[in-house]
Design a protein around this motif. Structure first.
Motif, short mmCIF file in Angstrom:
data_model
loop_
_atom_site.label_atom_id
_atom_site.label_comp_id
_atom_site.label_asym_id
_atom_site.label_seq_id
_atom_site.Cartn_x
_atom_site.Cartn_y
_atom_site.Cartn_z
N UNK A 68 9.73 -70.27 -6.27
CA UNK A 68 8.52 -69.72 -7.26
C UNK A 68 7.55 -71.01 -7.35
N UNK A 69 6.31 -70.78 -7.01
CA UNK A 69 5.26 -72.24 -7.36
C UNK A 69 4.91 -72.72 -8.41
N UNK A 70 4.35 -73.52 -8.83
CA UNK A 70 4.10 -73.51 -10.45
C UNK A 70 2.92 -72.62 -11.16
N UNK A 71 2.25 -72.10 -10.39
CA UNK A 71 1.09 -71.24 -10.93
C UNK A 71 2.06 -69.89 -10.95
N UNK A 72 2.11 -69.36 -10.52
CA UNK A 72 3.67 -68.16 -10.56
C UNK A 72 3.98 -68.59 -11.79
N UNK A 73 5.14 -69.70 -11.95
CA UNK A 73 5.59 -70.16 -12.86
C UNK A 73 4.90 -70.13 -14.27
N UNK A 74 3.44 -70.59 -14.56
CA UNK A 74 3.00 -70.66 -15.81
C UNK A 74 2.16 -69.62 -15.59
N UNK A 75 1.76 -68.81 -14.73
CA UNK A 75 1.40 -67.31 -15.11
C UNK A 75 2.05 -66.45 -15.49
N UNK A 76 3.79 -66.31 -15.36
CA UNK A 76 4.97 -65.56 -16.21
C UNK A 76 4.95 -66.29 -17.45
N UNK A 77 5.32 -67.11 -17.32
CA UNK A 77 5.51 -68.15 -18.81
C UNK A 77 4.77 -67.45 -19.45
N UNK A 78 2.57 -67.74 -19.18
CA UNK A 78 2.11 -68.21 -20.75
C UNK A 78 2.19 -67.10 -21.28
N UNK A 79 2.84 -65.73 -21.56
CA UNK A 79 2.60 -64.57 -22.31
C UNK A 79 3.06 -65.07 -23.17
N UNK A 80 4.48 -65.87 -23.23
CA UNK A 80 5.76 -66.76 -23.74
C UNK A 80 4.83 -68.09 -24.99
N UNK A 81 4.46 -68.45 -24.15
CA UNK A 81 3.46 -69.48 -24.88
C UNK A 81 3.06 -69.30 -25.95
N UNK A 82 2.30 -68.16 -25.80
CA UNK A 82 0.82 -68.24 -26.33
C UNK A 82 1.02 -67.95 -27.82
N UNK A 83 2.69 -66.68 -27.28
CA UNK A 83 2.93 -65.90 -28.59
C UNK A 83 3.50 -66.95 -29.42
N UNK A 84 4.42 -67.53 -28.50
CA UNK A 84 4.98 -69.02 -29.61
C UNK A 84 4.07 -69.98 -30.36
N UNK A 85 2.38 -69.61 -29.92
CA UNK A 85 2.08 -71.05 -30.22
C UNK A 85 1.37 -70.46 -31.28
N UNK A 86 0.67 -69.05 -30.86
CA UNK A 86 0.20 -68.44 -31.74
C UNK A 86 1.62 -68.10 -33.46
N UNK A 87 1.75 -68.00 -33.46
CA UNK A 87 3.22 -67.94 -34.62
C UNK A 87 3.93 -69.47 -35.52
N UNK A 88 3.93 -70.34 -34.30
CA UNK A 88 4.11 -71.51 -34.96
C UNK A 88 2.97 -71.92 -35.90
N UNK A 89 1.31 -71.77 -35.71
CA UNK A 89 0.22 -72.37 -35.99
C UNK A 89 0.02 -71.76 -37.39
N UNK A 90 0.48 -70.91 -37.97
CA UNK A 90 0.58 -70.21 -38.96
C UNK A 90 1.41 -70.29 -40.77
N UNK A 91 1.09 -70.07 -41.52
CA UNK A 91 1.75 -70.64 -42.99
C UNK A 91 2.67 -69.87 -43.11
N UNK A 92 3.56 -70.54 -44.55
CA UNK A 92 4.71 -70.15 -44.23
C UNK A 92 5.25 -68.65 -45.05
N UNK A 93 3.65 -68.31 -45.55
CA UNK A 93 3.97 -66.90 -45.86
C UNK A 93 3.28 -65.89 -45.06
#
Length: 71
Positions: free
Chosen positions: A1-26
């Motif tokens: 697997x090349x790096x582009x495919x790796x990044x394209x495959x995992x990007x939705x997971x990273x985006x979702x994780x970053x979205x949640x991590x950037x929120x407050x405790x409430x």
């Protein structure tokens, strides 16, 4: 697997994780409650199912925040 495919495959997971991590405790508490009430463990959910819970929690949190700001 090349790096582009790796990044394209995992990007939705990273985006979702970053979205949640950037929120407050409430918001995180609201999302955690949604996940617990979903009927199956987080580990068994698809990314699409988690995305739906995040989107619903975000909409509800924003609506509640907007209501409080107007009062």
């Amino acid at each position: 697997m090349n790096i582009r495919t790796l990044c394209d495959t995992l990007q939705p997971l990273f985006d979702l994780s970053n979205e949640v991590m950037g929120t407050n405790s409430h918001y995180q508490q609201l999302l955690a409650e949604r996940i617990q009430n979903a009927g199956k463990p987080l580990e068994q959910m698809t990314l699409a199912e988690v995305r739906q819970l995040v989107d619903a929690a975000t909409a509800d949190y924003q609506a509640a925040t907007n209501t409080r700001e107007k009062q």
